[in-house]
Design an enzyme around this catalytic site. Structure first.
Site, PDB file in Angstrom:
ATOM      1  N   HIS A  24      49.968 -47.445  54.870  1.00 37.06           N
ATOM      2  CA  HIS A  24      50.881 -47.887  55.936  1.00 37.06           C
ATOM      3  C   HIS A  24      51.173 -46.732  56.894  1.00 37.06           C
ATOM      4  CE1 HIS A  24      52.628 -51.829  54.349  1.00 37.06           C
ATOM      5  NE2 HIS A  24      51.711 -51.485  53.467  1.00 37.06           N
ATOM      6  N   ASP A 129      57.818 -49.944  60.203  1.00 33.73           N
ATOM      7  CA  ASP A 129      56.990 -50.723  59.301  1.00 33.73           C
ATOM      8  C   ASP A 129      57.666 -52.054  58.987  1.00 33.73           C
ATOM      9  OD1 ASP A 129      54.532 -50.058  57.260  1.00 33.73           O
ATOM     10  OD2 ASP A 129      55.919 -51.567  56.463  1.00 33.73           O
TER      11      ASP A 129
END
Ligand code: UDP
Length: 504
Positions: A24, A129
């Site tokens: 990520h 995120d």
């Protein structure tokens, strides 16, 4: 020296908040660097351990005149459950993975406290995120916009909502029966066993995904590591399904990691002895003929069972092609292989046929080496975009997360991959029960590496998509245009906000 455009963008302040997980973190850090390359004042928020993974690139960008820094988040060691240094799940032993979720809650709170303590002039937009859903509320309190980032493909995010709203997958008789995803830009067929567990039946993780999807809908928009010729049809679908904006800004890794050091160090805190290991690797690779080596890698977190490793080893040895194989150490009880892998490595080293990397590979440098002819991939979206950028055909072997949807894109829609025929989705930290047999793996490798008509056509399509990827990030290209528009839009939102807050 910054360009005039970059200097003008300098007043816009964007904070990027990546998740503590390499897969990520890396593409979102790439994106943050991209914004700063275009003159935006950029801050990346990370814990000290995570920051170490990418800080050298940030320092290099800063020394080139870019306005970029890291805000190191205090990691409250007395509260957290994981040993310090285990904040990224790549290196976290499997028995500790539940603790990642407990620590996530603590870190999310730290992030919110940091954001809410900022003054009006310190931040104009948050790009965070998907997992940090709390940043949507923090942005609202600050009177600014939150843009959501996920390292996944656009198609898989569209699928996420589709399965919330449709039942075709529950109506088939068994997990292995095919059903069709209707209403997508392409006709896609899947089986229930290929779906993430939360799409198959209600689970705790499904409830979490619902919270994350709701927070995506409340965000201003989403940014993706994709580009128009790759997933343009799904960008439109996403906008309609989520009711928000969406910008494809990829492929991000090739856009920002143009420096050899950036490529070599990406995602990894290198220790000195490893420099020599990389030297050996490239000496070996450079001695090989063009397109003669297949690169095998299953991403940053996955571990395979010992029986699966043995099948892969046999397939690689039987195929007539040289290979690089990135193998993750299997420290679990199931990892006992009675010296099989050691013997295998010794044999392929002696015959000069294969090179095993135990740990972290400098993937960007490997993929762009002329000797690499194709990749065996788990269809992680970053790896998919990196391979597409180079123009490599793929052997597809999805395992978890969005990977089965990505395989549909690569094999059925783009026709640049050959599937090994994996049927079973499992969690990233589980081995699953499926073992893909050596003959299936070997067959797929031969198909992409050899000179048949099918492989030839696949290579041409991959090359054409690679040309599109390279054009997308140039001035006038789709990703470049999206980034410029997004920055302009954020600047005008900032002006509106400041004007509205001006005392009369
Ligand atoms: N990667 C790397 N070296 C490795 C393994 C992975 O550099 O040994 C990088 C790869 O280039 C990609 C990312 O890690 O950028 C993996 O992301 P992907 O989405 O492909 O898979 P995931 O890690 O999410 O399963």
């Amino acid at each position: 020296m910054l360009s005039h455009e970059a200097q003008a963008n300098n007043n816009l302040k964007v904070i990027f908040i990546p998740l503590s997980s390499k897969s990520h973190m890396m593409p979102l850090v790439d994106m943050a660097r991209l914004f700063s390359m275009h003159g935006v004042d950029t801050t990346i928020v990370a814990t000290a351990d995570n920051a170490e993974i990418f800080q050298k690139s940030i320092d290099r960008d800063f020394s080139h005149g870019q306005s970029i820094k890291t805000h190191v988040l205090e990691f409250p060691t007395e509260q957290v459950k994981l040993p310090v240094g285990n904040e990224t799940n790549t290196d976290t032993p499997r028995n500790l993975t539940p603790k990642i979720h407990e620590d996530f809650v603590i870190v999310q709170k730290q992030i919110e406290n940091y954001l809410l303590g900022l003054g009006e002039l310190e931040v104009d937009c948050i790009v965070s995120d998907l997992c940090y859903h709390g940043t949507a509320e923090a942005a609202t309190k600050l009177g600014i916009r939150r843009i959501v980032f996920t390292p996944a493909s656009v198609i898989s995010r569209c699928a996420e909502l589709w399965f919330e709203q449709h039942t075709a997958h529950t109506e088939v008789e068994s997990d292995s029966n095919k059903f069709t995803i209707v209403g997508f830009p392409h006709k896609l067929e899947m089986t229930r066993s290929q779906l993430p567990c939360w799409m198959r039946k209600p689970t705790m993780f499904g409830r979490i995904m619902k919270v994350l999807n709701d927070s995506s809908r409340r965000s201003y928009g989403a940014v993706f590591n994709s580009f128009h010729s790759l997933e343009g049809a799904y960008e439109e679908h996403y906008k309609n399904a989520f009711g928000t904006k969406c910008w494809s800004l990829g492929p991000v890794s090739s856009w920002v990691n143009q420096d050899v050091s950036d490529k070599a160090e990406r995602g990894h805190k290198k220790v000195e002895e490893e420099e020599d290991e990389d030297g050996d690797l490239f000496k070996w690779l450079n001695s090989k003929k063009e397109n003669s080596v297949i690169y095998v890698c299953f991403g940053s977190v996955n571990k395979l069972s010992t029986s699966q490793l043995i099948e892969i080893a046999h397939a690689l040895e039987a195929s007539s092609h040289d290979f690089i194989w990135v193998v993750r150490k299997n420290n679990d009880k199931e990892g006992e292989d009675e010296g099989f892998m050691e013997e295998f490595e010794k044999r392929v080293k002696e015959s000069n046929k294969g090179y095993l990397i135990w740990g972290w590979a400098p993937q960007l440098l490997i993929l762009e080496n002329k000797a690499i002819g194709a990749i065996v991939t788990h269809c992680g979206w970053s790896t998919a975009t990196e391979s597409i950028n180079i123009g490599l055909p793929m052997v597809t072997w999805p395992l978890f997360a969005d990977q089965f949807f990505n395989e549909k894109m690569l094999v059925d829609v783009l026709k640049i991959g050959v599937s090994v025929g994996a049927k079973e989705w499992r969690n990233y930290d589980e081995f699953g029960s499926e073992v893909v047999k050596r003959n299936e793996i070997e067959k797929a490798i031969r198909l992409v590496m050899e000179n048949g008509k099918e492989a030839e056509e696949m290579r041409l399509r991959a090359k054409s998509l690679s040309d599109d990827a390279k054009k997308a990030i140039l001035v006038g290209g789709s990703s470049h245009a999206n980034l410029t528009l997004l920055i302009e839009e954020l600047k005008s939102l900032k002006l509106q906000r400041l004007n509205a807050n001006k005392p009369n």
